[in-house]
Design an enzyme around this catalytic site. Sequence first.
Site, mmCIF file in Angstrom:
data_model
loop_
_atom_site.group_PDB
_atom_site.id
_atom_site.type_symbol
_atom_site.label_atom_id
_atom_site.label_comp_id
_atom_site.label_asym_id
_atom_site.label_seq_id
_atom_site.Cartn_x
_atom_site.Cartn_y
_atom_site.Cartn_z
ATOM 1 N N ARG A 106 0.831 -1.217 0.000
ATOM 2 C CA ARG A 106 0.000 0.000 0.000
ATOM 3 C C ARG A 106 0.858 1.257 0.000
ATOM 4 O O ARG A 106 0.494 2.268 -0.603
ATOM 5 C CB ARG A 106 -0.959 0.017 1.193
ATOM 6 C CG ARG A 106 -2.002 1.124 1.046
ATOM 7 C CD ARG A 106 -3.236 0.904 1.898
ATOM 8 N NE ARG A 106 -3.069 1.435 3.232
ATOM 9 C CZ ARG A 106 -3.531 2.620 3.634
ATOM 10 N NH1 ARG A 106 -4.169 3.407 2.796
ATOM 11 N NH2 ARG A 106 -3.351 3.027 4.858
ATOM 12 N N ARG A 160 -2.165 10.251 7.421
ATOM 13 C CA ARG A 160 -0.793 10.660 7.101
ATOM 14 C C ARG A 160 -0.737 11.901 6.204
ATOM 15 O O ARG A 160 0.326 12.509 6.066
ATOM 16 C CB ARG A 160 -0.050 9.508 6.438
ATOM 17 C CG ARG A 160 -0.092 8.225 7.260
ATOM 18 C CD ARG A 160 0.356 7.029 6.466
ATOM 19 N NE ARG A 160 0.049 5.772 7.131
ATOM 20 C CZ ARG A 160 -1.129 5.160 7.062
ATOM 21 N NH1 ARG A 160 -2.086 5.689 6.331
ATOM 22 N NH2 ARG A 160 -1.332 4.032 7.706
ATOM 23 N N LYS A 202 11.414 6.565 14.814
ATOM 24 C CA LYS A 202 11.602 5.585 13.744
ATOM 25 C C LYS A 202 11.712 6.250 12.374
ATOM 26 O O LYS A 202 12.640 5.982 11.610
ATOM 27 C CB LYS A 202 10.451 4.572 13.745
ATOM 28 C CG LYS A 202 10.344 3.723 12.512
ATOM 29 C CD LYS A 202 11.504 2.760 12.387
ATOM 30 C CE LYS A 202 11.437 2.001 11.065
ATOM 31 N NZ LYS A 202 10.219 1.257 10.843
ATOM 32 N N PRO A 219 17.730 2.797 13.127
ATOM 33 C CA PRO A 219 16.314 3.093 13.320
ATOM 34 C C PRO A 219 15.705 2.412 14.535
ATOM 35 O O PRO A 219 15.981 1.252 14.817
ATOM 36 C CB PRO A 219 15.680 2.580 12.030
ATOM 37 C CG PRO A 219 16.748 2.764 11.021
ATOM 38 C CD PRO A 219 18.028 2.438 11.747
ATOM 39 N N ASP A 221 13.220 0.701 15.513
ATOM 40 C CA ASP A 221 12.142 -0.140 15.043
ATOM 41 C C ASP A 221 11.786 -1.173 16.105
ATOM 42 O O ASP A 221 12.662 -1.792 16.697
ATOM 43 C CB ASP A 221 12.575 -0.841 13.749
ATOM 44 C CG ASP A 221 11.439 -1.574 13.105
ATOM 45 O OD1 ASP A 221 11.014 -2.586 13.666
ATOM 46 O OD2 ASP A 221 10.983 -1.130 12.046
#
Length: 266
Positions: A106, A160, A202, A219, A221
């Site tokens: 996506r 977003r 992140k 990162p 994560d």
Amino acid sequence: MNLRKTLLCGQCFRWQETAPGVFSGTAGGRFLTVSQKDLPLLKADPFWCSYFDLGTDYDTLQRQLAVLYPTLREAAQLGMGIHILRQDPWEALCSFILSQNNNIPRIQGIINRLCGGQEESLPPIMSGLRQQKSLHPFPSAETLAGQTEQDLAPLRCGFRARYLLDAAEKVASGTVNLEALRTAPLEEARRQLMTIIGVGPKVADCTLLYGLHRMEAFPKDVWIKRAMAQWFPGVAPSSFGPAAGLAQQYIFCWVRQQAGRTVSHK
DNA sequence: CACCAGGCTCCGA
DNA sequence: TCGGAGCATGGT
């Protein structure tokens, strides 16, 4: 360098395998169709040589990691051939803003719509790089800064959209200077990025690593943290040194493989 | 129908 | 400072 691993490992979102072993994608306003055998041609082209980071000795980095942390070997084996791309910082920032609480297919769809649709795949040729000016380059911060949430509705990127617009406003106005973050101290650069609404630790670290090629950024994560706690209890990711970013990508690929196509962080 | 996606914001304790 | 719901949308 392994083209498939490098382009499809989740560090970028504008490449696809259009035919077995053939990859098409866009970077720096250029559209390229390429296969593994074209590697020497990539190395000879200044732009693509830089983009694919072909001037860096990844074998040495890899060996250093495997020696430092033997338990990292399995992940490093899986990630063998992955290069950390030199992506455009603005595009990388947007990509990882859009990646939050989202899945890779996506994310790719949203970014394609953001860029105005699909590129036409070029037929492969026997020799020489098949590249052309991209018909659909990534929209600039200035372009996006003039948009509204309603304008972005067709993207279907949900909550977003607001984050994207705040990033565009701050980058276009110079409130956040992405180029300056190349040389700023890591923690300062991270703080700067996190002034953008929707950019947490992140997304900030992914932007530093994939957009600004700050290889020392690791990162934050949740998957990585879980793997770290399991493999290296009490070890700070910063101790990975300059190859921290590469280690993160290895671990990411490893965790994904262990968990199947997708994995919950809960 | 439930559950979740390369998280972050916001709120309450 | 910490935990957890809510967030918009689409896929399984």
